[in-house]
Design a protein around this motif. Structure first.
Motif, mmCIF file in Angstrom:
data_model
loop_
_atom_site.group_PDB
_atom_site.id
_atom_site.type_symbol
_atom_site.label_atom_id
_atom_site.label_comp_id
_atom_site.label_asym_id
_atom_site.label_seq_id
_atom_site.Cartn_x
_atom_site.Cartn_y
_atom_site.Cartn_z
ATOM 1 N N LEU A 125 0.827 -1.202 0.000
ATOM 2 C CA LEU A 125 0.000 0.000 0.000
ATOM 3 C C LEU A 125 0.865 1.256 0.000
ATOM 4 O O LEU A 125 1.996 1.252 0.483
ATOM 5 C CB LEU A 125 -0.899 0.036 1.243
ATOM 6 N N ASP A 126 0.307 2.345 -0.521
ATOM 7 C CA ASP A 126 0.946 3.658 -0.458
ATOM 8 C C ASP A 126 0.312 4.461 0.660
ATOM 9 O O ASP A 126 -0.918 4.527 0.760
ATOM 10 C CB ASP A 126 0.760 4.420 -1.781
ATOM 11 N N ILE A 127 1.144 5.095 1.504
ATOM 12 C CA ILE A 127 0.574 5.965 2.529
ATOM 13 C C ILE A 127 0.393 7.375 1.968
ATOM 14 O O ILE A 127 1.203 7.858 1.179
ATOM 15 C CB ILE A 127 1.391 5.990 3.833
ATOM 16 N N VAL A 128 -0.703 8.004 2.388
ATOM 17 C CA VAL A 128 -0.974 9.406 2.046
ATOM 18 C C VAL A 128 -1.319 10.123 3.348
ATOM 19 O O VAL A 128 -2.282 9.765 4.033
ATOM 20 C CB VAL A 128 -2.107 9.541 0.997
ATOM 21 N N VAL A 129 -0.498 11.087 3.709
ATOM 22 C CA VAL A 129 -0.629 11.763 4.993
ATOM 23 C C VAL A 129 -1.645 12.888 4.877
ATOM 24 O O VAL A 129 -1.603 13.692 3.941
ATOM 25 C CB VAL A 129 0.738 12.286 5.469
ATOM 26 N N HIS A 130 -2.534 12.955 5.860
ATOM 27 C CA HIS A 130 -3.717 13.815 5.828
ATOM 28 C C HIS A 130 -3.509 15.021 6.752
ATOM 29 O O HIS A 130 -3.636 14.882 7.968
ATOM 30 C CB HIS A 130 -4.900 12.968 6.312
ATOM 31 N N PRO A 131 -3.180 16.209 6.211
ATOM 32 C CA PRO A 131 -3.179 17.410 7.052
ATOM 33 C C PRO A 131 -4.555 17.590 7.686
ATOM 34 O O PRO A 131 -5.583 17.427 7.019
ATOM 35 C CB PRO A 131 -2.869 18.536 6.065
ATOM 36 N N HIS A 132 -4.570 17.940 8.965
ATOM 37 C CA HIS A 132 -5.829 17.910 9.719
ATOM 38 C C HIS A 132 -5.810 19.025 10.751
ATOM 39 O O HIS A 132 -4.791 19.278 11.388
ATOM 40 C CB HIS A 132 -5.950 16.544 10.414
ATOM 41 N N ALA A 133 -6.940 19.683 10.929
ATOM 42 C CA ALA A 133 -7.060 20.720 11.953
ATOM 43 C C ALA A 133 -6.673 20.168 13.321
ATOM 44 O O ALA A 133 -6.955 19.007 13.637
ATOM 45 C CB ALA A 133 -8.493 21.237 11.992
ATOM 46 N N ASP A 134 -6.042 21.006 14.128
ATOM 47 C CA ASP A 134 -5.632 20.660 15.495
ATOM 48 C C ASP A 134 -4.597 19.546 15.545
ATOM 49 O O ASP A 134 -4.461 18.850 16.551
ATOM 50 C CB ASP A 134 -6.837 20.297 16.371
ATOM 51 N N THR A 135 -3.850 19.352 14.449
ATOM 52 C CA THR A 135 -2.686 18.472 14.460
ATOM 53 C C THR A 135 -1.464 19.306 14.069
ATOM 54 O O THR A 135 -1.586 20.492 13.754
ATOM 55 C CB THR A 135 -2.823 17.288 13.481
ATOM 56 N N HIS A 136 -0.301 18.678 14.069
ATOM 57 C CA HIS A 136 0.927 19.402 13.761
ATOM 58 C C HIS A 136 1.186 19.541 12.260
ATOM 59 O O HIS A 136 2.142 20.204 11.853
ATOM 60 C CB HIS A 136 2.119 18.720 14.436
#
Length: 300
Positions: free
Chosen positions: A155-166
């Motif tokens: 699988l390929d990972i796709v990182v999800h920018p998210h409110a209240d995270t770094h």
């Protein structure tokens, strides 16, 4: 006439039915979600929180086949900025989700960073800014995760920018992308979260197009967002205020985002995620039907 967005594969997710947790009495039963997402005209879904849908691959495959649905991705939550000490527990969680994701024939794993403040109480759990050492842990940890997930599960990972995270604002997203290997880590661009944090989705696609591996489609109500920012409201209560709204009522305008994504010349999933937790059980289906109709009017 809207351009044909023939490289964009549209789907929806449990999130659009108010599902945030594996088991919660305020959420619709999983059978109802599957029935209604198919009724709304979607053929692709995400797994949502691990344990919400059946985790037995044979049973889940049968349930999906009955409704002519396919899985685009699974989702995991990580706190890799905390360093090597969290790797073992992270990998245990990732392995369960990745195995089911692979069994369903999907190719992506959406990775969401941990929250720096409590999603319900607004308690500050960690500083909102990472130290240089924590940034190094985060970026190297994500690269390791990308490598291990690819090697072990294909699988390929796709990182999800998210409110209240770094990984949230334009500056943080660009720092993350500039510090990671595109062969190991790419981005799930969530148009709603990126707008929530002040980012421009079209600009990001045009600037970092080769790093966009997946899309989540949602919109923000600018009026509610202004109130949320002014009041320092955490993301969970902000959702209850209606900060994520039904398209096309909010921002960003989704058609230019989809057109910019189409211009990348690669096939991309664009999964609708309208955060609505908690919500009345009869509310999601009419919204899902209207949203699918709207996306068709954009050419998707």
């Amino acid at each position: 006439m809207a351009p044909a967005l023939d490289r964009i594969r549209v789907g929806s997710a449990p999130d659009s039915w108010g599902v945030w947790f594996p088991d919660d009495p305020r959420q619709v039963p999983w059978e109802r979600f599957l029935d209604e997402v198919a009724e709304a005209g979607y053929s692709w879904i995400e797994l949502g929180p691990y344990g919400y849908l059946p985790t037995d691959p044979a049973r889940l495959a049968d349930e999906l086949a009955e409704r002519d649905l396919k899985v685009s991705a699974g989702t995991v939550f990580t706190g890799l900025h905390r360093g090597p000490a969290v790797w073992e527990s992270t990998w245990e969680h990732v392995g369960r989700v990745a195995a089911l994701t692979r069994a369903m024939g999907a190719r992506h794993l959406v990775v969401i960073p941990s929250f720096w403040r409590d999603d319900r109480t607004a308690e500050i759990l960690e500083p909102p800014e990472l130290t240089a050492e924590q940034w190094a842990h985060l970026t190297k940890g994500m690269e390791r995760l990308g490598h291990e997930v690819k090697e072990s599960y294909g699988l390929d990972i796709v990182v999800h920018p998210h409110a209240d995270t770094h990984i949230d604002t334009e500056a943080h997203v660009e720092r993350f992308l500039d510090s990671t290997d595109s062969g190991l880590v790419n981005l799930c661009l969530d148009t709603g979260h990126y707008a929530y944090c002040g980012g421009d989705s079209v600009k990001l696609i045009e600037t970092y197009g080769e790093r966009i591996g997946y899309l989540h489609l949602k919109q923000v109500d600018p009026r509610v967002l202004a109130e949320v920012v002014a009041d320092g409201v955490p993301f969970g209560p902000a959702v209850q205020r209606g900060v994520m709204c039904e398209p096309p009522a909010g921002v960003p305008d989704l058609e230019p985002v989809l057109v910019a994504a189409q211009r990348l010349g690669v096939e991309l999933f664009a999964i609708v995620e309208q955060d609505m937790y908690p919500c009345e059980p009869d509310r999601p289906l009419p919204i899902a039907i209207r949203t699918r109709r709207f996306l068709r009017s954009c050419g998707a």
